[in-house]
Design a protein around this motif. Structure first.
Motif, short mmCIF file in Angstrom:
data_model
loop_
_atom_site.label_atom_id
_atom_site.label_comp_id
_atom_site.label_asym_id
_atom_site.label_seq_id
_atom_site.Cartn_x
_atom_site.Cartn_y
_atom_site.Cartn_z
N ILE A 26 42.14 -38.26 24.74
CA ILE A 26 42.55 -37.46 25.98
C ILE A 26 41.73 -37.41 26.94
N VAL A 27 40.40 -37.18 26.96
CA VAL A 27 39.48 -37.24 28.02
C VAL A 27 38.43 -37.85 28.18
N GLY A 28 38.06 -38.57 26.89
CA GLY A 28 36.62 -38.99 26.62
C GLY A 28 35.60 -38.24 26.05
N GLY A 29 34.55 -38.70 25.75
CA GLY A 29 33.48 -37.84 25.22
C GLY A 29 33.38 -37.63 23.78
N GLY A 30 34.08 -38.59 23.02
CA GLY A 30 34.18 -38.53 21.50
C GLY A 30 32.44 -38.95 21.16
N SER A 60 39.51 -46.76 21.10
CA SER A 60 40.01 -47.04 22.57
C SER A 60 40.93 -48.17 22.70
N VAL A 61 40.96 -49.12 21.92
CA VAL A 61 42.20 -50.07 21.91
C VAL A 61 43.32 -49.61 21.70
N GLY A 160 30.04 -39.83 26.56
CA GLY A 160 30.70 -39.03 27.59
C GLY A 160 31.36 -39.98 28.69
N ILE A 161 31.25 -41.31 28.24
CA ILE A 161 31.56 -42.32 29.36
C ILE A 161 33.21 -42.22 29.63
N GLY A 162 34.26 -41.90 28.68
CA GLY A 162 35.62 -41.70 28.80
C GLY A 162 35.80 -40.70 29.86
N ALA A 163 35.07 -39.51 29.91
CA ALA A 163 35.10 -38.34 30.70
C ALA A 163 34.68 -38.72 32.12
N ALA A 184 41.06 -44.87 32.16
CA ALA A 184 39.60 -44.49 31.39
C ALA A 184 39.52 -45.50 29.90
N ARG A 185 40.63 -45.34 29.10
CA ARG A 185 40.76 -45.67 28.05
C ARG A 185 40.82 -47.50 27.93
N VAL A 186 41.52 -47.84 28.75
CA VAL A 186 41.47 -49.57 28.97
C VAL A 186 40.16 -49.94 29.41
N MET A 187 39.39 -49.23 30.39
CA MET A 187 38.01 -49.83 30.70
C MET A 187 36.96 -49.55 29.81
N THR A 188 37.14 -48.32 29.06
CA THR A 188 36.03 -48.29 28.05
C THR A 188 36.27 -49.31 26.92
N SER A 189 37.45 -49.43 26.44
CA SER A 189 37.72 -50.77 25.72
C SER A 189 36.93 -51.87 26.00
#
Length: 257
Positions: A26-30, A60-61, A160-163, A184-189
């Protein structure tokens, strides 16, 4: 490292994995949940970071594919960001074994608080506009700067990278919040997979535990991504605000407390 955990530890890590995957989608930070959990059950720091990268890849994927299928991410618009994130992640992984991270611990909370205040106070920062508006290509210099810096941070530490991706994407590219979550989700992948390869090459991944948490995070990410897409801004915004402020408080307390 021999893995000798109580059954209760496996159960706790499973629950935390599901919650972390849900929040991340949803927002990152897991990572603020999963990394401390791994450390708490006795996994050494570098091994915990590497194991968390393996688990995070699943979540993330999964959420990246969900956002893509819902047409909330267009790959051709973000090629420069992709390459910069990849290079940044490699740089961060190298630095984590060379540089004392204490300086980052001091500066990072201040940076997060500043971004959070800007995002919460700016009337347009949360991207409340119509999510059906066309998303235009953002200038390459913005993509490269953002991708390299955030990719480096994710390779170096990552909580916190996703946030961070979501906040800066709204601010830099003027994206609606759902599109920022997709980016955010694609780039953190990208940075997760890159960092995983490097940590694995250095023997810093506990594969059994990482796979266990990874499947749990994948389930949480699927639920989270579908929830974010279905319920939209009213669902995302309060979770987003709570997580960004929680990240800031957590890191401030760790660094300055």
């Amino acid at each position: 490292m021999d893995l000798l955990l109580d059954p209760s530890h496996w159960a706790i890590l499973a629950v935390i994995g599901i919650i972390a995957g849900f929040i991340d989608a949803i927002v990152g930070g897991g990572g603020l949940l999963s990394i401390p959990a791994l450390l708490t059950v006795g996994i050494p720091p570098h091994l915990a970071l590497g194991t968390n990268k393996l688990a995070a890849c699943f979540g993330s994927v999964t959420s990246s594919f969900t956002f893509y299928k819902q047409q909330l991410f267009t790959p051709k618009l973000w090629k420069a960001c992709f390459v910069a994130t990849f290079i940044g992640s490699i740089t961060g992984c190298i630095l984590v074994f060379m540089v004392d991270p204490k300086w980052l611990d001091k500066i990072l909370p201040l940076l997060i608080i500043g971004i959070a205040i800007y995002t919460l106070l700016s009337p347009k920062a949360m991207g409340d506009g119509n999510i059906n508006l066309p998303v235009e290509r953002s200038p390459k210099h913005k993509q490269i700067g953002q991708g390299f810096l955030l990719g480096s941070y994710d390779g170096f530490a990552g909580p916190g990278i996703g946030a961070f991706w979501t906040v800066t994407s709204v601010s830099l590219h003027k994206l609606p919040l759902l599109y920022s979550c997709g980016l955010a989700r694609v780039m953190t992948s990208v940075s997760n997979i890159t960092a995983l390869i490097i940590f694995a090459s250095m023997g810093q991944v506990q594969w059994v535990l990482g796979l266990w948490m990874g499947f749990c995070m994948m389930a949480g990410s699927y639920i989270g991504a579908r929830s974010a897409i279905r319920f939209g801004i009213p669902f995302i915004k309060p979770i987003f605000i709570i997580m960004v402020l929680s990240i800031a408080v957590h890191l401030t307390w760790s660094a300055w407390g």
